[in-house]
Design a protein around this motif. Structure first.
Motif, mmCIF file in Angstrom:
data_model
loop_
_atom_site.group_PDB
_atom_site.id
_atom_site.type_symbol
_atom_site.label_atom_id
_atom_site.label_comp_id
_atom_site.label_asym_id
_atom_site.label_seq_id
_atom_site.Cartn_x
_atom_site.Cartn_y
_atom_site.Cartn_z
ATOM 1 N N GLU A 125 -14.132 -86.895 89.929
ATOM 2 C CA GLU A 125 -14.844 -88.013 89.308
ATOM 3 C C GLU A 125 -14.019 -88.530 88.141
ATOM 4 O O GLU A 125 -13.807 -87.832 87.154
ATOM 5 C CB GLU A 125 -16.221 -87.565 88.819
ATOM 6 N N PHE B 299 -12.841 -95.941 86.983
ATOM 7 C CA PHE B 299 -12.028 -96.924 87.690
ATOM 8 C C PHE B 299 -10.756 -97.178 86.887
ATOM 9 O O PHE B 299 -10.749 -97.088 85.666
ATOM 10 C CB PHE B 299 -12.790 -98.239 87.868
ATOM 11 N N GLY C 151 -11.715 -95.482 101.144
ATOM 12 C CA GLY C 151 -12.987 -96.147 101.346
ATOM 13 C C GLY C 151 -13.822 -95.633 102.490
ATOM 14 O O GLY C 151 -14.920 -96.120 102.707
ATOM 15 N N LEU D 254 -7.284 -98.293 90.888
ATOM 16 C CA LEU D 254 -8.372 -98.119 91.852
ATOM 17 C C LEU D 254 -9.623 -98.807 91.303
ATOM 18 O O LEU D 254 -10.315 -98.276 90.438
ATOM 19 C CB LEU D 254 -8.623 -96.626 92.086
ATOM 20 N N ASP D 255 -9.856 -100.030 91.746
ATOM 21 C CA ASP D 255 -11.086 -100.762 91.419
ATOM 22 C C ASP D 255 -11.319 -101.825 92.484
ATOM 23 O O ASP D 255 -10.429 -102.145 93.265
ATOM 24 C CB ASP D 255 -11.075 -101.346 90.001
ATOM 25 N N TYR D 256 -12.531 -102.343 92.524
ATOM 26 C CA TYR D 256 -12.933 -103.260 93.588
ATOM 27 C C TYR D 256 -12.049 -104.499 93.686
ATOM 28 O O TYR D 256 -11.606 -104.872 94.768
ATOM 29 C CB TYR D 256 -14.399 -103.685 93.406
ATOM 30 N N VAL E 100 -12.648 -100.171 98.221
ATOM 31 C CA VAL E 100 -12.943 -98.893 97.582
ATOM 32 C C VAL E 100 -13.993 -98.155 98.411
ATOM 33 O O VAL E 100 -13.960 -96.935 98.522
ATOM 34 C CB VAL E 100 -13.417 -99.093 96.126
ATOM 35 N N HIS F 176 -16.897 -96.111 99.827
ATOM 36 C CA HIS F 176 -17.646 -95.020 99.206
ATOM 37 C C HIS F 176 -16.742 -94.096 98.408
ATOM 38 O O HIS F 176 -17.180 -93.055 97.922
ATOM 39 C CB HIS F 176 -18.469 -94.245 100.232
ATOM 40 N N GLY F 177 -15.475 -94.461 98.273
ATOM 41 C CA GLY F 177 -14.567 -93.697 97.426
ATOM 42 C C GLY F 177 -13.836 -92.564 98.117
ATOM 43 O O GLY F 177 -13.094 -91.833 97.475
#
Length: 177
Positions: free
Chosen positions: A12, A15, A42, A58-60, A70, A72-73
């Motif tokens: 975790e 972003f 994703g 790493l961001d939308y 991205v 569900h990561g």
């Protein structure tokens, strides 16, 4: 963080972190010790991200700008032994199996997609088959009723665009739409 990675698991972070940081600082590189070739981001219908894009935050928005998601990561790492044509075929086959059957682009498009990828891999009229695959993917993206059919082209096109040699395509000019 999963796939061919030394230290997989749940990570975790905010972003903005990069794939390179995630794979090497947290994941420890590939479990096989071989170079990493592609990273699917994703989920099972996420795009394959080549090394040239591993330093993108790493961001939308940043991922959307390069045709990735991205999602569900989920991050799945593949080393240099991965056959990207086979992985693209798997995405189409996954869609064909999992399709609810309600819309034609997903139900029929994914089945035809498997056949077209097989023809490309077998060297059958590659330039025309690549054009057909691109047209089919465009139809699925714009005509499917849900994300299943609409996103199946992401791993297929990213594999085709970034790893043409795995499809038996040597020159980038063979990839023209």
């Amino acid at each position: 963080l999963a796939g061919n990675i030394k230290h997989g698991g749940l990570i975790e972070k905010a972003f903005g972190i990069t794939l390179r940081e995630l794979m090497f600082d947290f994941g420890g590189g590939s479990a096989s010790g071989r170079p990493i070739k592609a990273v699917q981001v994703g989920g099972p219908l996420g795009a394959y991200v080549p090394e040239s894009q591993w330093d993108i935050p790493l961001d939308y928005e940043a991922y959307a700008a390069v045709g990735a998601v991205v999602g569900h990561g989920g991050i799945v790492v593949h080393d240099d032994t991965a056959d990207m044509a086979r992985l693209a075929r798997y995405a189409m086959e996954f869609c064909a199996i999992e399709s609810c059957g309600k819309c034609t682009p997903c139900r029929i498009g994914s089945t035809r997609g498997v056949e077209v990828i097989d023809r490309i891999s077998n060297g059958e009229n590659r330039p025309q088959q690549v054009k057909l695959l691109r047209d089919l993917c465009d139809t699925m993206v714009h005509g499917s009723l849900c994300a299943m059919g609409g996103m199946t082209p992401f791993p297929v096109l990213s594999a085709l665009n970034h790893y043409p040699e795995d499809f038996g395509l040597a020159a980038p000019t063979q990839l023209a739409a």
